[in-house]
Scaffold this motif. Structure first.
Motif, PDB file in Angstrom:
ATOM      1  N   UNK A 162       1.327  -0.911   0.115  1.00  0.00           N
ATOM      2  CA  UNK A 162       0.027  -0.047   0.239  1.00  0.00           C
ATOM      3  C   UNK A 162       0.529   1.714   0.000  1.00  0.00           C
ATOM      4  N   UNK A 163       1.653   0.490   0.738  1.00  0.00           N
ATOM      5  CA  UNK A 163       2.897   2.152   1.028  1.00  0.00           C
ATOM      6  C   UNK A 163       3.858   2.540  -0.297  1.00  0.00           C
ATOM      7  N   UNK A 164       4.161   1.634  -1.204  1.00  0.00           N
ATOM      8  CA  UNK A 164       4.543   1.886  -2.458  1.00  0.00           C
ATOM      9  C   UNK A 164       3.669   2.194  -3.375  1.00  0.00           C
ATOM     10  N   UNK A 165       2.623   1.668  -3.494  1.00  0.00           N
ATOM     11  CA  UNK A 165       1.512   1.997  -4.537  1.00  0.00           C
ATOM     12  C   UNK A 165       1.433   3.188  -4.400  1.00  0.00           C
ATOM     13  N   UNK A 166       0.819   4.100  -3.074  1.00  0.00           N
ATOM     14  CA  UNK A 166       0.753   5.471  -2.706  1.00  0.00           C
ATOM     15  C   UNK A 166       1.966   6.043  -3.259  1.00  0.00           C
ATOM     16  N   UNK A 167       3.317   6.039  -3.161  1.00  0.00           N
ATOM     17  CA  UNK A 167       4.401   6.772  -2.837  1.00  0.00           C
ATOM     18  C   UNK A 167       4.725   6.568  -4.683  1.00  0.00           C
ATOM     19  N   UNK A 168       4.310   5.170  -5.497  1.00  0.00           N
ATOM     20  CA  UNK A 168       4.766   5.505  -6.645  1.00  0.00           C
ATOM     21  C   UNK A 168       3.447   6.320  -7.899  1.00  0.00           C
ATOM     22  N   UNK A 169       1.745   5.621  -7.519  1.00  0.00           N
ATOM     23  CA  UNK A 169       1.233   6.748  -7.903  1.00  0.00           C
ATOM     24  C   UNK A 169       0.971   8.357  -7.593  1.00  0.00           C
ATOM     25  N   UNK A 170       1.333   8.887  -5.743  1.00  0.00           N
ATOM     26  CA  UNK A 170       1.294  10.095  -6.199  1.00  0.00           C
ATOM     27  C   UNK A 170       1.978  10.726  -5.554  1.00  0.00           C
ATOM     28  N   UNK A 171       3.663  10.336  -5.119  1.00  0.00           N
ATOM     29  CA  UNK A 171       4.609  11.109  -4.659  1.00  0.00           C
ATOM     30  C   UNK A 171       5.809  11.708  -5.476  1.00  0.00           C
ATOM     31  N   UNK A 172       5.503  10.659  -6.090  1.00  0.00           N
ATOM     32  CA  UNK A 172       6.391  10.055  -7.689  1.00  0.00           C
ATOM     33  C   UNK A 172       6.475  11.101  -8.412  1.00  0.00           C
ATOM     34  N   UNK A 173       4.901  11.189  -8.324  1.00  0.00           N
ATOM     35  CA  UNK A 173       4.648  12.180 -10.300  1.00  0.00           C
ATOM     36  C   UNK A 173       4.872  13.492  -9.637  1.00  0.00           C
ATOM     37  N   UNK A 174       4.767  13.441  -7.941  1.00  0.00           N
ATOM     38  CA  UNK A 174       5.233  15.533  -7.935  1.00  0.00           C
ATOM     39  C   UNK A 174       6.814  15.855  -8.507  1.00  0.00           C
ATOM     40  N   UNK A 175       7.848  14.989  -7.573  1.00  0.00           N
ATOM     41  CA  UNK A 175       9.077  15.336  -8.286  1.00  0.00           C
ATOM     42  C   UNK A 175       9.379  15.084 -10.011  1.00  0.00           C
ATOM     43  N   UNK A 176       8.521  15.055 -10.487  1.00  0.00           N
ATOM     44  CA  UNK A 176       9.989  14.434 -12.312  1.00  0.00           C
ATOM     45  C   UNK A 176       8.323  15.572 -12.655  1.00  0.00           C
ATOM     46  N   UNK A 177       9.863  16.107 -13.865  1.00  0.00           N
ATOM     47  CA  UNK A 177       9.606  17.554 -14.370  1.00  0.00           C
ATOM     48  C   UNK A 177       8.733  17.693 -16.361  1.00  0.00           C
TER      49      UNK A 177
END
Length: 59
Positions: free
Chosen positions: A44-59
């Motif tokens: 669950x944490x890995x999925x939330x990271x992959x879907x929510x947090x990671x796209x915020x730091x991509x340009x």
């Protein structure tokens, strides 16, 4: 995304199960509930990271 939240709820319920089984001194139940917390919590944490947090730091 919804699946990650559902799995997180399952992990939280498994954490309650760990506490309940510790009170009754059922170590077999503690082991299965603890493994469930680790597995469901990780996914669950890995999925939330992959879907929510990671796209915020991509340009």
């Amino acid at each position: 995304m919804e699946l990650a939240f559902i799995i997180l709820v399952v992990a939280i319920l498994c954490a309650f199960a760990v506490v309940r089984e510790l009170k009754t001194k059922n170590m077999f139940g503690v082991a299965f509930a603890a493994i469930s917390v680790l597995v469901f919590g990780f996914f669950s944490i890995a999925t939330l990271y992959w879907e929510l947090i990671r796209p915020l730091f991509q340009s």
